[in-house]
Design an enzyme around this catalytic site. Structure first.
Site, PDB file in Angstrom:
ATOM      1  N   ARG A   1       0.821  -1.217   0.000  1.00 57.64           N
ATOM      2  CA  ARG A   1       0.000   0.000   0.000  1.00 57.64           C
ATOM      3  C   ARG A   1       0.853   1.264   0.000  1.00 57.64           C
ATOM      4  O   ARG A   1       0.425   2.321  -0.471  1.00 57.64           O
ATOM      5  CB  ARG A   1      -0.957  -0.017   1.186  1.00 57.64           C
ATOM      6  CG  ARG A   1      -2.057  -1.046   1.021  1.00 57.64           C
ATOM      7  CD  ARG A   1      -2.913  -1.120   2.250  1.00 57.64           C
ATOM      8  NE  ARG A   1      -2.612  -2.278   3.064  1.00 57.64           N
ATOM      9  CZ  ARG A   1      -2.879  -2.370   4.360  1.00 57.64           C
ATOM     10  NH1 ARG A   1      -3.424  -1.362   4.990  1.00 57.64           N
ATOM     11  NH2 ARG A   1      -2.588  -3.467   5.017  1.00 57.64           N
TER      12      ARG A   1
ATOM     13  N   GLU B   1       1.339  -5.762  13.222  1.00 60.43           N
ATOM     14  CA  GLU B   1       0.192  -5.829  14.141  1.00 60.43           C
ATOM     15  C   GLU B   1      -0.471  -7.205  14.060  1.00 60.43           C
ATOM     16  O   GLU B   1      -0.956  -7.721  15.040  1.00 60.43           O
ATOM     17  CB  GLU B   1      -0.829  -4.721  13.812  1.00 60.43           C
ATOM     18  CG  GLU B   1      -1.901  -4.565  14.884  1.00 60.43           C
ATOM     19  CD  GLU B   1      -3.071  -3.673  14.457  1.00 60.43           C
ATOM     20  OE1 GLU B   1      -3.153  -3.294  13.277  1.00 60.43           O
ATOM     21  OE2 GLU B   1      -3.904  -3.394  15.329  1.00 60.43           O
TER      22      GLU B   1
END
Ligand SMILES: O=P(O)(O)OC[C@H]1O[C@H](OP(=O)(O)OP(=O)(O)O)[C@H](O)[C@@H]1O
Ligand SMILES: Nc1ncnc2[nH]cnc12
Length: 179
Positions: free
Chosen positions: A65, A102
């Site tokens: 991204r 994460e």
């Protein structure tokens, strides 16, 4: 802090998706922002103001991204773009660093000759969460001989304190901050 005041609320274009890609993760989906010319144009304009301040020679974007943000930004600013990629994707000689995410772990690589001596590098990505990815990218940039001049993100999950894992000497700017 955003790079400058903006009358446009970029959060309008962020879609929250619970339990993606794993249970317990609230995914901040930025694709609606990317598909809206007004919102996307404003986001890239604001990151462009950060570039005016820190004057990078190169934008480094993190797969995948970060490529979307980084190439758009490099194009409007008129500087080069360097990809930091997941393992085994770059064809030349690479430098690599392992990191934790994460919701997982991974490894990042950069072409060892991509930055040249002392190029000023702005690291960009769509989102700062735990900071593991951006910290690994920082390590890569420094190992490859770059000089870090700042970080730019579309969004930041402040509760995860990712910015504390990054060097504090340069600006760390996120256009949208979730507390
Ligand atoms: O601050 P962190 O906890 O390290 O997380 C942030 C990173 O996680 C996402 O990438 P992801 O690895 O999901 O890859 P993608 O861009 O290919 O979707 C995001 O685009 C950042 O690169
Ligand atoms: N919660 C989250 N939403 C979107 N992208 C992410 N990357 C890491 N954590 C994320």
């Amino acid at each position: 802090m955003p790079s400058s005041p903006s009358s446009i609320d970029l959060r309008t274009w962020v879609r929250d998706i619970p339990d993606f890609p794993k249970p317990g993760i609230l995914f901040r989906d930025l694709t609606p922002l990317m598909r809206d010319p007004e919102g996307w144009g404003e986001a890239i304009r604001l990151l462009g103001l950060l570039c005016e301040r820190v004057q990078p020679d190169l934008i480094v974007g993190i797969e995948s991204r970060g490529f979307i943000v980084g190439t758009a930004l490099a194009t409007i600013v008129g500087v080069g773009f360097v990809p930091v990629r997941k393992p085994g994707k770059l064809p030349g000689e690479v430098i690599g660093v392992d990191y934790s995410l994460e919701y997982g772990t991974d490894r990042l690589e950069i072409h060892s000759d991509a930055l040249g001596d002392g190029s000023r590098v702005l690291i960009v990505d769509d989102l700062l969460a735990t900071g593991g990815t951006a910290a690994a990218c920082t390590e890569l940039v420094l190992k490859a001989g770059g000089e870090l001049c700042g970080f730019g993100f579309l969004a930041e999950l402040a509760a995860l304190e990712g910015r504390n894992r990054l060097p504090q000497e340069q600006p760390i700017e996120s256009l949208i901050i979730y507390s």
